[in-house]
Scaffold this active site. Structure first.
Site, PDB file in Angstrom:
ATOM      1  N   ASN A   6      38.772  52.786  34.932  1.00 37.72           N
ATOM      2  CA  ASN A   6      37.694  51.285  34.376  1.00 37.72           C
ATOM      3  C   ASN A   6      36.433  51.316  34.989  1.00 37.72           C
ATOM      4  O   ASN A   6      35.881  51.689  35.853  1.00 37.72           O
ATOM      5  CB  ASN A   6      38.926  50.370  35.558  1.00 37.72           C
ATOM      6  CG  ASN A   6      38.074  49.113  34.812  1.00 37.72           C
ATOM      7  OD1 ASN A   6      37.153  48.671  34.105  1.00 37.72           O
ATOM      8  ND2 ASN A   6      38.095  47.592  35.940  1.00 37.72           N
ATOM      9  N   LYS A   8      34.363  48.965  33.516  1.00 36.85           N
ATOM     10  CA  LYS A   8      33.668  48.099  33.772  1.00 36.85           C
ATOM     11  C   LYS A   8      32.552  48.375  33.263  1.00 36.85           C
ATOM     12  O   LYS A   8      32.903  48.306  32.080  1.00 36.85           O
ATOM     13  CB  LYS A   8      33.253  47.897  35.053  1.00 36.85           C
ATOM     14  CG  LYS A   8      34.087  48.051  36.390  1.00 36.85           C
ATOM     15  CD  LYS A   8      34.275  47.766  37.785  1.00 36.85           C
ATOM     16  CE  LYS A   8      34.812  48.305  38.465  1.00 36.85           C
ATOM     17  NZ  LYS A   8      35.306  47.468  39.860  1.00 36.85           N
ATOM     18  N   GLU A  92      37.223  41.249  38.812  1.00 36.36           N
ATOM     19  CA  GLU A  92      36.067  40.728  38.371  1.00 36.36           C
ATOM     20  C   GLU A  92      36.291  39.757  37.586  1.00 36.36           C
ATOM     21  O   GLU A  92      35.377  38.409  37.578  1.00 36.36           O
ATOM     22  CB  GLU A  92      35.126  42.052  38.055  1.00 36.36           C
ATOM     23  CG  GLU A  92      34.597  42.736  39.260  1.00 36.36           C
ATOM     24  CD  GLU A  92      35.221  43.699  39.289  1.00 36.36           C
ATOM     25  OE1 GLU A  92      34.835  44.298  37.987  1.00 36.36           O
ATOM     26  OE2 GLU A  92      35.245  45.223  40.303  1.00 36.36           O
ATOM     27  N   GLU A 159      45.371  45.540  43.605  1.00 40.81           N
ATOM     28  CA  GLU A 159      44.762  45.229  43.605  1.00 40.81           C
ATOM     29  C   GLU A 159      43.319  44.720  44.784  1.00 40.81           C
ATOM     30  O   GLU A 159      43.062  43.735  44.136  1.00 40.81           O
ATOM     31  CB  GLU A 159      43.094  45.596  42.960  1.00 40.81           C
ATOM     32  CG  GLU A 159      43.455  46.711  41.686  1.00 40.81           C
ATOM     33  CD  GLU A 159      42.274  47.065  40.168  1.00 40.81           C
ATOM     34  OE1 GLU A 159      42.163  48.200  40.689  1.00 40.81           O
ATOM     35  OE2 GLU A 159      41.754  46.207  39.543  1.00 40.81           O
ATOM     36  N   GLY A 165      35.446  48.249  44.828  1.00 35.33           N
ATOM     37  CA  GLY A 165      34.021  48.900  44.516  1.00 35.33           C
ATOM     38  C   GLY A 165      33.405  48.415  45.813  1.00 35.33           C
ATOM     39  O   GLY A 165      32.154  48.636  46.139  1.00 35.33           O
TER      40      GLY A 165
HETATM   41  C1  PEP Z   1      39.153  48.554  39.592  1.00 37.51           C
HETATM   42  O1  PEP Z   1      37.514  47.891  39.174  1.00 37.51           O
HETATM   43  O2  PEP Z   1      39.975  48.516  39.106  1.00 37.51           O
HETATM   44  C2  PEP Z   1      38.564  49.178  41.259  1.00 37.51           C
HETATM   45  C3  PEP Z   1      39.965  49.645  41.780  1.00 37.51           C
HETATM   46  O3  PEP Z   1      37.385  49.041  41.394  1.00 37.51           O
HETATM   47  P1  PEP Z   1      36.932  50.394  42.408  1.00 37.51           P
HETATM   48  O4  PEP Z   1      37.922  51.633  42.242  1.00 37.51           O
HETATM   49  O5  PEP Z   1      35.232  50.738  42.504  1.00 37.51           O
HETATM   50  O6  PEP Z   1      37.158  49.035  43.594  1.00 37.51           O
END
Ligand code: PEP
Length: 235
Positions: A6, A8, A92, A159, A165
């Site tokens: 991802n 983002k 997010e 998640e 993040g």
């Molecule tokens: C995500 O954006 O789905 C994610 C898991 O981000 P990160 O790996 O940065 O924690």
């Protein structure tokens, strides 16, 4: 296994193309048969000539063919590139951009009706995790309200919000316990996401009921993400 990146709000159109072409070469070379998904920003969507198991998807879209929804993209803009994969319910979008469960469910229904592969994200915030596992499961199940969990093209990404993040990964025990309880209700493949990086990919992929990872920050570097694809291919 399913290994997903991802981006983002990172990467340009040019750097996305360079990334995807390099990743495709890597997938060919390693003979990986895992499903590899890349979600670039919408400004970098394009047509790519890729291995069958490497797919580009959209991070978000408005549940409409086309219309007056300033700043959004709809089905028409996605179909231009023959894309069939979407990320829905990312934390997010829920917690930073204020998308409600009702909006998430409408989006889900729309793209399900168009037969998209849907990576659907759920995950609890820190204060819920601190209340204990029952609260965690109740919170995650509430994020499935209005969602057809028997949809054949559904992938669920668990998640925890506090791990996204932040550099904080859930412990293997927390992931294992949560995935096992989610699996009692869900037939769809379960991914884990939250500060996955090269160093912890193998141990996370070895957790029972974990069928892949959704990676944010660590996926933005094509060499690091390729290493994760290679780790999965060797399991
Ligand atoms: C995500 O954006 O789905 C994610 C898991 O981000 P990160 O790996 O940065 O924690």
């Amino acid at each position: 296994m399913i290994i997903a990146a991802n981006f983002k709000t990172n990467h340009t159109r040019a750097s996305t193309r360079a990334y995807i072409e390099k990743l495709n070469t890597f997938v060919t070379k390693t003979n990986s048969s895992d499903s590899v998904l890349v979600f670039p920003p919408s400004s970098a969507l394009d047509s790519f000539d890729l291995e069958d198991n490497l797919e580009v998807g959209v991070q978000n879209a408005y549940p409409v063919e086309k219309g007056s929804f300033t700043g959004e993209i709809g089905l028409e803009q996605i179909e231009e590139f023959n894309l069939q994969t979407i990320l829905i319910g990312h934390s997010e979008r829920r917690h930073v951009l204020g998308e409600s469960q009702d909006e998430v469910a409408k989006k889900y229904d729309f793209f399900k009706a168009k037969n998209f592969k849907i990576v659907y994200c759920i995950g609890e915030p820190k204060e819920v995790r601190e209340e204990g596992i029952e609260a965690v499961i109740a919170y995650n199940f509430a994020q499935l309200e209005g969602i057809d969990i028997d949809y054949e093209n559904l992938i669920i990404a668990y998640e925890p919000v506090w791990a996204i993040g932040t550099g904080l990964t859930a412990t293997n025990e927390q992931i294992e316990e949560t995935l096992a309880l989610l699996k009692q209700k869900l037939k769809a493949p379960l991914l884990y996401g939250g500060s996955v990086k090269v160093a912890n990919t193998k141990e996370i992929l070895e957790i029972p009921n974990c069928e892949g990872v959704l990676v944010g920050t660590a996926s933005w570097d094509v060499d690091a993400f390729s290493e994760m694809v290679e780790i999965a291919a060797k399991l």
